[in-house]
Design a protein around this motif. Structure first.
Motif, PDB file in Angstrom:
ATOM      1  N   VAL A 270       0.836  -1.197   0.000  1.00 50.55           N
ATOM      2  CA  VAL A 270       0.000   0.000   0.000  1.00 50.55           C
ATOM      3  C   VAL A 270       0.875   1.253   0.000  1.00 50.55           C
ATOM      4  O   VAL A 270       0.641   2.208  -0.763  1.00 50.55           O
ATOM      5  CB  VAL A 270      -0.943  -0.013   1.219  1.00 50.55           C
ATOM      6  CG1 VAL A 270      -1.629   1.342   1.386  1.00 50.55           C
ATOM      7  CG2 VAL A 270      -1.989  -1.108   1.072  1.00 50.55           C
TER       8      VAL A 270
ATOM      9  N   HIS B 208       1.181   3.757  -3.290  1.00 44.89           N
ATOM     10  CA  HIS B 208       0.764   5.150  -3.085  1.00 44.89           C
ATOM     11  C   HIS B 208       1.878   6.119  -3.476  1.00 44.89           C
ATOM     12  O   HIS B 208       1.633   7.138  -4.146  1.00 44.89           O
ATOM     13  CB  HIS B 208       0.362   5.349  -1.628  1.00 44.89           C
ATOM     14  CG  HIS B 208      -0.135   6.724  -1.327  1.00 44.89           C
ATOM     15  ND1 HIS B 208       0.691   7.721  -0.837  1.00 44.89           N
ATOM     16  CD2 HIS B 208      -1.363   7.282  -1.473  1.00 44.89           C
ATOM     17  CE1 HIS B 208      -0.016   8.825  -0.669  1.00 44.89           C
ATOM     18  NE2 HIS B 208      -1.252   8.599  -1.051  1.00 44.89           N
TER      19      HIS B 208
ATOM     20  N   ASP C 243      -3.830   3.498  -9.446  1.00 44.50           N
ATOM     21  CA  ASP C 243      -4.846   3.792  -8.432  1.00 44.50           C
ATOM     22  C   ASP C 243      -5.722   2.570  -8.158  1.00 44.50           C
ATOM     23  O   ASP C 243      -6.098   2.317  -7.006  1.00 44.50           O
ATOM     24  CB  ASP C 243      -5.706   4.968  -8.897  1.00 44.50           C
ATOM     25  CG  ASP C 243      -6.710   5.401  -7.849  1.00 44.50           C
ATOM     26  OD1 ASP C 243      -6.294   5.881  -6.769  1.00 44.50           O
ATOM     27  OD2 ASP C 243      -7.932   5.244  -8.083  1.00 44.50           O
ATOM     28  N   GLN C 244      -6.040   1.812  -9.203  1.00 43.92           N
ATOM     29  CA  GLN C 244      -6.825   0.589  -9.002  1.00 43.92           C
ATOM     30  C   GLN C 244      -6.062  -0.425  -8.147  1.00 43.92           C
ATOM     31  O   GLN C 244      -6.635  -1.048  -7.242  1.00 43.92           O
ATOM     32  CB  GLN C 244      -7.174  -0.025 -10.358  1.00 43.92           C
ATOM     33  CG  GLN C 244      -8.178   0.775 -11.165  1.00 43.92           C
ATOM     34  CD  GLN C 244      -8.397   0.199 -12.557  1.00 43.92           C
ATOM     35  OE1 GLN C 244      -7.631  -0.645 -13.024  1.00 43.92           O
ATOM     36  NE2 GLN C 244      -9.438   0.659 -13.236  1.00 43.92           N
ATOM     37  N   SER C 245      -4.767  -0.586  -8.426  1.00 39.77           N
ATOM     38  CA  SER C 245      -3.974  -1.510  -7.622  1.00 39.77           C
ATOM     39  C   SER C 245      -3.847  -1.011  -6.186  1.00 39.77           C
ATOM     40  O   SER C 245      -3.838  -1.812  -5.239  1.00 39.77           O
ATOM     41  CB  SER C 245      -2.589  -1.697  -8.236  1.00 39.77           C
ATOM     42  OG  SER C 245      -1.868  -0.480  -8.259  1.00 39.77           O
ATOM     43  N   TYR C 246      -3.790   0.317  -6.011  1.00 47.03           N
ATOM     44  CA  TYR C 246      -3.734   0.881  -4.657  1.00 47.03           C
ATOM     45  C   TYR C 246      -5.014   0.574  -3.887  1.00 47.03           C
ATOM     46  O   TYR C 246      -4.965   0.160  -2.710  1.00 47.03           O
ATOM     47  CB  TYR C 246      -3.511   2.389  -4.744  1.00 47.03           C
ATOM     48  CG  TYR C 246      -3.602   3.115  -3.418  1.00 47.03           C
ATOM     49  CD1 TYR C 246      -2.649   2.905  -2.422  1.00 47.03           C
ATOM     50  CD2 TYR C 246      -4.635   4.022  -3.164  1.00 47.03           C
ATOM     51  CE1 TYR C 246      -2.729   3.573  -1.210  1.00 47.03           C
ATOM     52  CE2 TYR C 246      -4.722   4.673  -1.960  1.00 47.03           C
ATOM     53  CZ  TYR C 246      -3.770   4.453  -0.990  1.00 47.03           C
ATOM     54  OH  TYR C 246      -3.859   5.111   0.215  1.00 47.03           O
ATOM     55  N   GLN C 247      -6.162   0.742  -4.541  1.00 43.39           N
ATOM     56  CA  GLN C 247      -7.425   0.440  -3.884  1.00 43.39           C
ATOM     57  C   GLN C 247      -7.532  -1.048  -3.556  1.00 43.39           C
ATOM     58  O   GLN C 247      -7.997  -1.432  -2.472  1.00 43.39           O
ATOM     59  CB  GLN C 247      -8.598   0.881  -4.774  1.00 43.39           C
ATOM     60  CG  GLN C 247      -8.663   2.381  -5.036  1.00 43.39           C
ATOM     61  CD  GLN C 247      -8.871   3.185  -3.764  1.00 43.39           C
ATOM     62  OE1 GLN C 247      -9.433   2.699  -2.781  1.00 43.39           O
ATOM     63  NE2 GLN C 247      -8.420   4.421  -3.775  1.00 43.39           N
ATOM     64  N   GLN C 248      -7.107  -1.905  -4.482  1.00 44.60           N
ATOM     65  CA  GLN C 248      -7.142  -3.340  -4.217  1.00 44.60           C
ATOM     66  C   GLN C 248      -6.219  -3.720  -3.067  1.00 44.60           C
ATOM     67  O   GLN C 248      -6.578  -4.545  -2.217  1.00 44.60           O
ATOM     68  CB  GLN C 248      -6.740  -4.113  -5.475  1.00 44.60           C
ATOM     69  CG  GLN C 248      -7.765  -4.066  -6.593  1.00 44.60           C
ATOM     70  CD  GLN C 248      -7.369  -4.954  -7.763  1.00 44.60           C
ATOM     71  OE1 GLN C 248      -6.645  -5.935  -7.604  1.00 44.60           O
ATOM     72  NE2 GLN C 248      -7.842  -4.605  -8.955  1.00 44.60           N
TER      73      GLN C 248
ATOM     74  N   ARG D 111      -5.330  -1.845  -0.564  1.00 46.42           N
ATOM     75  CA  ARG D 111      -5.962  -1.398   0.685  1.00 46.42           C
ATOM     76  C   ARG D 111      -7.061  -2.357   1.110  1.00 46.42           C
ATOM     77  O   ARG D 111      -7.184  -2.692   2.301  1.00 46.42           O
ATOM     78  CB  ARG D 111      -6.536   0.005   0.504  1.00 46.42           C
ATOM     79  CG  ARG D 111      -5.503   1.120   0.413  1.00 46.42           C
ATOM     80  CD  ARG D 111      -6.169   2.484   0.393  1.00 46.42           C
ATOM     81  NE  ARG D 111      -6.978   2.682   1.595  1.00 46.42           N
ATOM     82  CZ  ARG D 111      -7.794   3.727   1.786  1.00 46.42           C
ATOM     83  NH1 ARG D 111      -7.922   4.629   0.828  1.00 46.42           N
ATOM     84  NH2 ARG D 111      -8.476   3.848   2.889  1.00 46.42           N
ATOM     85  N   ILE D 112      -7.871  -2.805   0.145  1.00 48.90           N
ATOM     86  CA  ILE D 112      -8.957  -3.743   0.479  1.00 48.90           C
ATOM     87  C   ILE D 112      -8.390  -5.051   1.011  1.00 48.90           C
ATOM     88  O   ILE D 112      -8.852  -5.578   2.036  1.00 48.90           O
ATOM     89  CB  ILE D 112      -9.834  -3.985  -0.765  1.00 48.90           C
ATOM     90  CG1 ILE D 112     -10.609  -2.711  -1.132  1.00 48.90           C
ATOM     91  CG2 ILE D 112     -10.808  -5.140  -0.518  1.00 48.90           C
ATOM     92  CD1 ILE D 112     -11.350  -2.811  -2.445  1.00 48.90           C
ATOM     93  N   HIS D 113      -7.363  -5.590   0.332  1.00 47.84           N
ATOM     94  CA  HIS D 113      -6.776  -6.853   0.781  1.00 47.84           C
ATOM     95  C   HIS D 113      -6.112  -6.696   2.143  1.00 47.84           C
ATOM     96  O   HIS D 113      -6.165  -7.610   2.981  1.00 47.84           O
ATOM     97  CB  HIS D 113      -5.763  -7.356  -0.241  1.00 47.84           C
ATOM     98  CG  HIS D 113      -6.375  -7.761  -1.552  1.00 47.84           C
ATOM     99  ND1 HIS D 113      -7.633  -8.315  -1.632  1.00 47.84           N
ATOM    100  CD2 HIS D 113      -5.910  -7.696  -2.824  1.00 47.84           C
ATOM    101  CE1 HIS D 113      -7.912  -8.583  -2.890  1.00 47.84           C
ATOM    102  NE2 HIS D 113      -6.888  -8.214  -3.639  1.00 47.84           N
TER     103      HIS D 113
ATOM    104  N   GLN E  49      -7.068  -4.663   4.489  1.00 50.01           N
ATOM    105  CA  GLN E  49      -8.157  -4.642   5.465  1.00 50.01           C
ATOM    106  C   GLN E  49      -8.732  -6.038   5.673  1.00 50.01           C
ATOM    107  O   GLN E  49      -9.077  -6.425   6.807  1.00 50.01           O
ATOM    108  CB  GLN E  49      -9.254  -3.677   5.003  1.00 50.01           C
ATOM    109  CG  GLN E  49     -10.378  -3.469   5.998  1.00 50.01           C
ATOM    110  CD  GLN E  49      -9.900  -2.848   7.286  1.00 50.01           C
ATOM    111  OE1 GLN E  49      -9.069  -1.935   7.274  1.00 50.01           O
ATOM    112  NE2 GLN E  49     -10.398  -3.334   8.409  1.00 50.01           N
TER     113      GLN E  49
END
Length: 304
Positions: free
Chosen positions: A173, A177, A211-216, A218-220, A222
């Motif tokens: 992450v 970022h 940005d998509q990989s960053y969101q993924q 973060r989700i993983h 969490q």
């Protein structure tokens, strides 16, 4: 080791260093560092920053060149996903890539048509972003396997794997970022210094995918944090159930022990020798019941 490449027919071809437009320095020694400094004008500080695995991704705009540090995922070793750094020095006529362990350019021959050192840099960044996305797909599969194992006992190996992946995702992450900030600054620099429309479009696509990989990521991250918390709650729940069962066993056997103890008291029989047993023993039980009830009432009042 220093390798040289040049662009021929839209692809990279290895060439003598003197005729190369793309230089690759793999863990250069002192003599190779001196060559890079003298031939390309790369400072010692730039070389040190490029070879430092803990260096933060950033970009520096100089009058005659551009220097950036990029965070790249390492190959999965079966335990954790690691992140490394490499440095890039880009000028109008030459691209120099400095990395610590392995070549970054071997997988770029299948990339899109390249005609300049900037295109090589764009292909290099594109390969790294897609590498992140591929690793995140593997992380998702590992998370599903661990979730399926939650119904049964987890050994220490699986628990350590869960903790290692959770730690890896934290670094992912942070790396993704910081790479996003580098891409945004590179696009801003390109808009001011005449990057071509195709190159700006590729940069925009890279920013979106990053940005998509960053969101993924973060989700993983969490999800794994929730898995670790859920595992702790399951362990505590299992301990509570075990204690509850033990308490029930004690509650069942305590009255039995009490009755057996009362029946075996020879002193009480001696003290109540002149009283019929069917009077003395119920009186004892009634007295114990009154004492227990009084203790229960006292404890409830103390709790209130």
């Amino acid at each position: 080791m220093i390798e040289g490449y040049r662009i021929e027919q839209g692809a990279l071809r290895q060439a003598p260093v003197d005729q190369s437009t793309v230089w690759l320095g793999i863990a250069p020694d002192d003599s190779e560092r001196s060559t890079l400094q003298q031939r390309l004008g790369i400072s010692a500080q730039t070389l040190d920053a490029s070879l430092d695995p803990d260096e933060v991704a950033r970009i520096e705009i100089r009058p005659d060149h551009l220097f950036l540090i990029w965070k790249r995922p390492e190959s999965f070793d079966g335990r954790a996903f690691n992140v490394s750094s490499f440095g890039v020095v880009l000028s109008e006529q030459r691209l120099a890539v400095i990395c610590a362990s392995h070549s970054l350019l071997y997988g770029l021959n299948q990339a899109a048509e390249m005609s300049s050192p900037l295109d090589v840099l764009m292909a290099l960044l594109d390969e790294s972003v897609h590498h992140y996305l591929g690793h995140l797909r593997v992380v998702k599969q590992v998370a599903r396997e661990l979730q399926q194992r939650f119904t049964g006992p987890l050994d220490n190996q699986h628990l350590m794997q869960m903790y290692s992946l959770s730690e890896s995702l934290v670094y992912y992450v942070n790396a993704i970022h910081s790479n996003g900030a580098v891409l945004s600054l590179l696009r801003s620099h390109g808009q001011k210094h005449g990057f071509g429309p195709d190159q700006l479009t590729a940069l925009n696509d890279l920013i979106i995918e990053n940005d998509q990989s960053y969101q993924q990521a973060r989700i993983h991250a969490q999800v794994f944090a929730n898995l670790i918390e859920a595992r702790g709650n399951l362990a505590n729940n299992g301990m509570n159930l075990a204690l509850r069962n033990l308490t029930l066993i004690n509650v069942v056997f305590l009255p039995l022990n009490l009755i057996a103890g009362i029946g075996g008291m020879s002193e009480y029989s001696m003290m109540t020798a002149g009283t019929p047993w069917w009077v003395s023993f119920p009186a004892l039980l009634a007295g114990m019941a009154l004492l227990g009830g009084g203790m229960a009432v006292a404890l409830k009042r103390m709790a209130w």
